[in-house]
Design a protein around this motif. Structure first.
Motif, PDB file in Angstrom:
ATOM      1  N   THR A   5      -3.718  -1.510  13.611  1.00  0.00           N
ATOM      2  CA  THR A   5      -3.872  -0.914  12.274  1.00  0.00           C
ATOM      3  C   THR A   5      -2.541  -0.905  11.536  1.00  0.00           C
ATOM      4  OG1 THR A   5      -5.714   0.479  13.017  1.00  0.00           O
ATOM      5  CG2 THR A   5      -4.575   1.158  11.008  1.00  0.00           C
ATOM      6  N   ILE A   6      -1.471  -0.527  12.235  1.00  0.00           N
ATOM      7  CA  ILE A   6      -0.136  -0.503  11.614  1.00  0.00           C
ATOM      8  C   ILE A   6       0.273  -1.908  11.171  1.00  0.00           C
ATOM      9  CG2 ILE A   6       2.328  -0.098  12.036  1.00  0.00           C
ATOM     10  CD1 ILE A   6       1.439   2.129  14.024  1.00  0.00           C
ATOM     11  N   LYS A   7       0.066  -2.867  12.064  1.00  0.00           N
ATOM     12  CA  LYS A   7       0.452  -4.255  11.773  1.00  0.00           C
ATOM     13  C   LYS A   7      -0.314  -4.791  10.559  1.00  0.00           C
ATOM     14  CE  LYS A   7      -1.115  -7.377  14.565  1.00  0.00           C
ATOM     15  NZ  LYS A   7      -1.345  -8.184  15.784  1.00  0.00           N
ATOM     16  N   LEU A   8      -1.632  -4.552  10.543  1.00  0.00           N
ATOM     17  CA  LEU A   8      -2.456  -5.033   9.431  1.00  0.00           C
ATOM     18  C   LEU A   8      -2.126  -4.296   8.138  1.00  0.00           C
ATOM     19  CD1 LEU A   8      -5.945  -5.430  11.144  1.00  0.00           C
ATOM     20  CD2 LEU A   8      -4.431  -7.245  10.399  1.00  0.00           C
ATOM     21  N   LEU A   9      -1.890  -3.000   8.259  1.00  0.00           N
ATOM     22  CA  LEU A   9      -1.542  -2.185   7.093  1.00  0.00           C
ATOM     23  C   LEU A   9      -0.327  -2.777   6.376  1.00  0.00           C
ATOM     24  CD1 LEU A   9      -1.192   1.697   7.249  1.00  0.00           C
ATOM     25  CD2 LEU A   9       0.558   0.319   6.191  1.00  0.00           C
ATOM     26  N   LEU A  10       0.717  -3.104   7.139  1.00  0.00           N
ATOM     27  CA  LEU A  10       1.931  -3.666   6.542  1.00  0.00           C
ATOM     28  C   LEU A  10       1.667  -5.032   5.909  1.00  0.00           C
ATOM     29  CD1 LEU A  10       4.610  -2.672   9.216  1.00  0.00           C
ATOM     30  CD2 LEU A  10       4.275  -1.667   6.953  1.00  0.00           C
TER      31      LEU A  10
ATOM     32  N   PRO B 240       9.864  -0.764   6.081  1.00  0.00           N
ATOM     33  CA  PRO B 240       9.122  -1.929   5.558  1.00  0.00           C
ATOM     34  C   PRO B 240       7.984  -1.516   4.628  1.00  0.00           C
ATOM     35  CG  PRO B 240       9.538  -2.200   7.895  1.00  0.00           C
ATOM     36  CD  PRO B 240       9.962  -0.805   7.550  1.00  0.00           C
ATOM     37  N   TYR B 241       7.264  -0.456   5.006  1.00  0.00           N
ATOM     38  CA  TYR B 241       6.145   0.015   4.185  1.00  0.00           C
ATOM     39  C   TYR B 241       6.628   0.376   2.777  1.00  0.00           C
ATOM     40  CZ  TYR B 241       2.386   3.039   2.490  1.00  0.00           C
ATOM     41  OH  TYR B 241       1.396   3.605   1.726  1.00  0.00           O
ATOM     42  N   LEU B 242       7.680   1.194   2.693  1.00  0.00           N
ATOM     43  CA  LEU B 242       8.198   1.613   1.385  1.00  0.00           C
ATOM     44  C   LEU B 242       8.739   0.420   0.592  1.00  0.00           C
ATOM     45  CD1 LEU B 242      10.034   4.917   2.428  1.00  0.00           C
ATOM     46  CD2 LEU B 242       7.931   4.734   1.079  1.00  0.00           C
ATOM     47  N   SER B 243       9.309  -0.554   1.295  1.00  0.00           N
ATOM     48  CA  SER B 243       9.878  -1.730   0.627  1.00  0.00           C
ATOM     49  C   SER B 243       8.817  -2.554  -0.085  1.00  0.00           C
ATOM     50  CB  SER B 243      10.596  -2.621   1.651  1.00  0.00           C
ATOM     51  OG  SER B 243      11.649  -1.923   2.266  1.00  0.00           O
ATOM     52  N   TYR B 244       7.593  -2.506   0.446  1.00  0.00           N
ATOM     53  CA  TYR B 244       6.519  -3.327  -0.117  1.00  0.00           C
ATOM     54  C   TYR B 244       5.786  -2.649  -1.278  1.00  0.00           C
ATOM     55  CZ  TYR B 244       6.897  -6.506   3.873  1.00  0.00           C
ATOM     56  OH  TYR B 244       7.338  -7.413   4.793  1.00  0.00           O
ATOM     57  N   ILE B 245       6.057  -1.380  -1.553  1.00  0.00           N
ATOM     58  CA  ILE B 245       5.379  -0.683  -2.648  1.00  0.00           C
ATOM     59  C   ILE B 245       5.935  -1.194  -3.975  1.00  0.00           C
ATOM     60  CG2 ILE B 245       4.845   1.551  -3.709  1.00  0.00           C
ATOM     61  CD1 ILE B 245       3.610   1.224  -0.939  1.00  0.00           C
ATOM     62  N   SER B 246       5.098  -1.853  -4.765  1.00  0.00           N
ATOM     63  CA  SER B 246       5.576  -2.488  -5.999  1.00  0.00           C
ATOM     64  C   SER B 246       5.505  -1.570  -7.219  1.00  0.00           C
ATOM     65  CB  SER B 246       4.774  -3.765  -6.277  1.00  0.00           C
ATOM     66  OG  SER B 246       3.395  -3.476  -6.341  1.00  0.00           O
TER      67      SER B 246
END
Length: 587
Positions: A315-320, A387-393
């Motif tokens: 789930t974590i991997k797919l979420l990212l 990584p999660y925060l970095s991807y928030i556009s």
């Protein structure tokens, strides 16, 4: 009638407005028509259709072409299959298969089509065995024990392959199927002279669709002692499609959300309780091709995977992956059961509640962060949170999440921004604009902006481009030939083999008073040029297209003169060089 004639007949018969209206709601804007693009998530009409030439182009996803490209893209089929599709659409009395048999031609696309047809036929055969024979009763009981009813079986064409191959051999004989063709599909294995083994025997069968084609079959053993538990037909590329999408794509588009499960039974379970916008990724990984496929229908996903440790990691991997591809992500959680199918059997209402009450991805990962041991939190922060925060556009969402996580973790915002800055520097696939929008002052990555048309035209050459262009704007070719014949005759000297074919075809069409046939462009593998031509025509009026054509022909003409001047100077023939210089056309 050859293939060239078939394509010509299709284009002569079809009504472009009616055809495109089957797939999109067209709105007239000036001299063209606009529509919501079916090939990407489109909120404002960005796809332009020229109903005179039958060309289309989307300014959002940069896809385009003619009716054949459209069907190839829409149905995920090849050129030959698109011809077959349009023959059926127009109810033309043409047997494409017969045409190939008569001409003794073996084309890969036809053999693939045969393979897909056989896989579809056998999916239907296995479905009938499951539902309508005594042989299938054990498998039917097994499916019912897992909550899979007859309605689901019929909808998803689930089947059962009998243990005794004699039933199948009888079916093959009755349908007059060549056993060698069946061996090529991977369903039958030759074990010796006139001895065969059915690869799916004693297994429940799940046909795997890609568009409207069955590209393979996956079989599940009904006896848990049987190994392996799952087996697939040879060559099945599960990462190129999504299980159930052929049934659920319209529900996904309507909801703008796809519910993502790991396996077949989980997807069927979710579908059964009323959430029909569901697909299975057939594992715990998702490919870029599958992500791109989903983007056509939605920009939101809800992950409902296995609830064990490996399921959480998946789930974590797919979420990212989904977040990095600009999807909004929710997570469905439940306790006491391994997967959605297990929960369906025991408590379908709880399964329904877990989907209704799904949490957003930020809440999911911050809850996991809180559960980490003190010594593991830094690693979780760097590997997951950053990584999660970095991807928030979205800037507002980013700032809100940053503030919330700072409060939860007691980590200062400047330190978090520093970690994000370093992560973006190390991962250049994250677009620089994300970093800039978040005021992280990351060193700018240089990214040259190219003009797509110029790149493609330069790659193919001006001559090949303008000759292909005249296939769709033949009236301009005739007009220029009449008014400025020298431009045509001079520009199209010294042609290569491909250019010569196109030029000869255009001249012959003029002499025969017929229209050019774009089949020749497909035969010569010029699909990329067709797309660019569609784009240019869709955004330009006829007078401008005429001027555009003249300028290209002038450039071709002048280039040839310059080459002659260089040759004259090389030979010290100054008089000839001066004469040639006077021939240069000034704009």
């Amino acid at each position: 009638m050859d293939l060239n004639d078939i394509v010509f007949k299709i284009k002569k018969t079809i009504n472009y407005l009616e055809f495109y209206s089957v797939f999109m709601k067209l709105k007239k804007v000036g001299s063209t028509y606009m529509a919501i693009c079916p090939f990407h998530m489109d909120s404002n009409p960005s796809l332009s259709v020229d109903i005179n030439e039958g060309l289309w182009y989307c300014f959002g996803c940069n896809k385009g072409g003619d009716i054949f490209n459209f069907i190839m893209e829409y149905e995920d089929i090849n050129f030959i299959e698109s011809i077959n599709y349009l023959i059926d659409y127009l109810n033309l009395d043409i047997d494409l298969k017969k045409y190939y048999q008569e001409n003794e031609l073996k084309i890969e696309s036809i053999s693939k089509e045969k393979s897909h047809s056989l896989l579809k036929l056998f999916s239907e055969y296995y479905n009938k065995v499951l539902l309508k024979t005594k042989v299938g009763k054990k498998a039917l009981d097994y499916l019912e024990s897992r909550g899979i009813d007859k309605e689901l079986i019929e909808t998803f064409l689930i089947g059962y392959c009998p243990k005794n191959i004699q039933n199948t051999l009888t079916f093959i004989s009755k349908k007059n199927i060549n056993i060698k063709d069946l061996i090529n599909t991977g369903l039958i294995v030759e074990k010796g002279k006139d001895k065969y083994y059915e690869i799916m025997n004693s297994r429940i069968t799940f046909p795997i669709f890609k568009g409207n084609k069955v590209i393979g079959i996956s079989g599940r053993a009904i006896d848990d002692k049987m190994e392996p538990k799952y087996i697939n037909t040879i060559g099945l590329q599960k990462n190129s499609t999504l299980y159930g999408l052929n049934i659920t794509k319209n529900y996904i588009k309507s909801e703008n959300k796809a519910i993502i499960t790991e396996g077949y039974f989980d997807a069927l379970s979710v579908y059964k309780i009323g959430f029909k916008n569901v697909v299975a990724i057939m594992g715990t990984n998702i490919s870029q091709e599958q992500l791109n496929l989903l983007k056509k229908y939605c920009n939101k996903v809800l992950l409902i995977l296995d609830q064990d440790k490996s399921g959480t990691e998946a789930t974590i991997k797919l979420l990212l992956l989904f977040i990095s591809n600009n999807f909004l992500v929710e997570i469905s959680l439940f306790k006491g059961y391994k997967d959605p199918n297990e929960l369906l059997v025991s408590n379908p209402e709880e399964l329904k509640e877990s989907i209704i009450n799904a949490i957003d991805s930020f809440e999911f990962i911050t809850n996991l962060y809180k559960l980490q041991k003190t010594q593991d939190k830094q690693n979780f922060l760097e590997k997951i949170i950053i990584p999660y925060l970095s991807y928030i556009s979205n800037l507002l969402v980013f700032e809100e999440y940053l503030k919330k996580f700072s409060n939860i973790s007691k980590i200062d915002i400047p330190y978090l921004k520093k970690l994000i800055k370093n992560y973006i520097k190390e991962n250049k696939n994250i677009q620089n604009k994300l970093a800039q929008s978040k005021s992280l002052q990351v060193t700018q990555f240089t990214d040259t902006t190219y003009n797509l048309e110029k790149i493609v035209i330069k790659e193919y050459g001006d001559k090949l481009f303008i000759l292909s262009f005249f296939f769709y704007k033949f009236e301009l070719f005739l007009k220029i030939l009449k008014e400025k014949e020298y431009l045509i005759t001079e520009a199209f000297k010294n042609l290569n083999e491909v250019e010569e074919k196109l030029y000869e075809h255009l001249i012959k069409c003029k002499e025969d008073n017929t229209l050019p046939n774009s089949y020749l462009l497909y035969e010569l593998k010029l699909e990329e040029l067709i797309k660019i031509i569609a784009k240019i025509i869709s955004k330009t009026n006829n007078q401008s297209l005429y001027d555009y054509s003249i300028n290209i022909l002038k450039n071709i003409y002048n280039k040839s003169i310059f080459e002659e001047i260089k040759e004259a100077l090389k030979n010290n023939d100054l008089l000839k060089a001066k004469e040639l210089q006077n021939k240069i056309i000034k704009n």
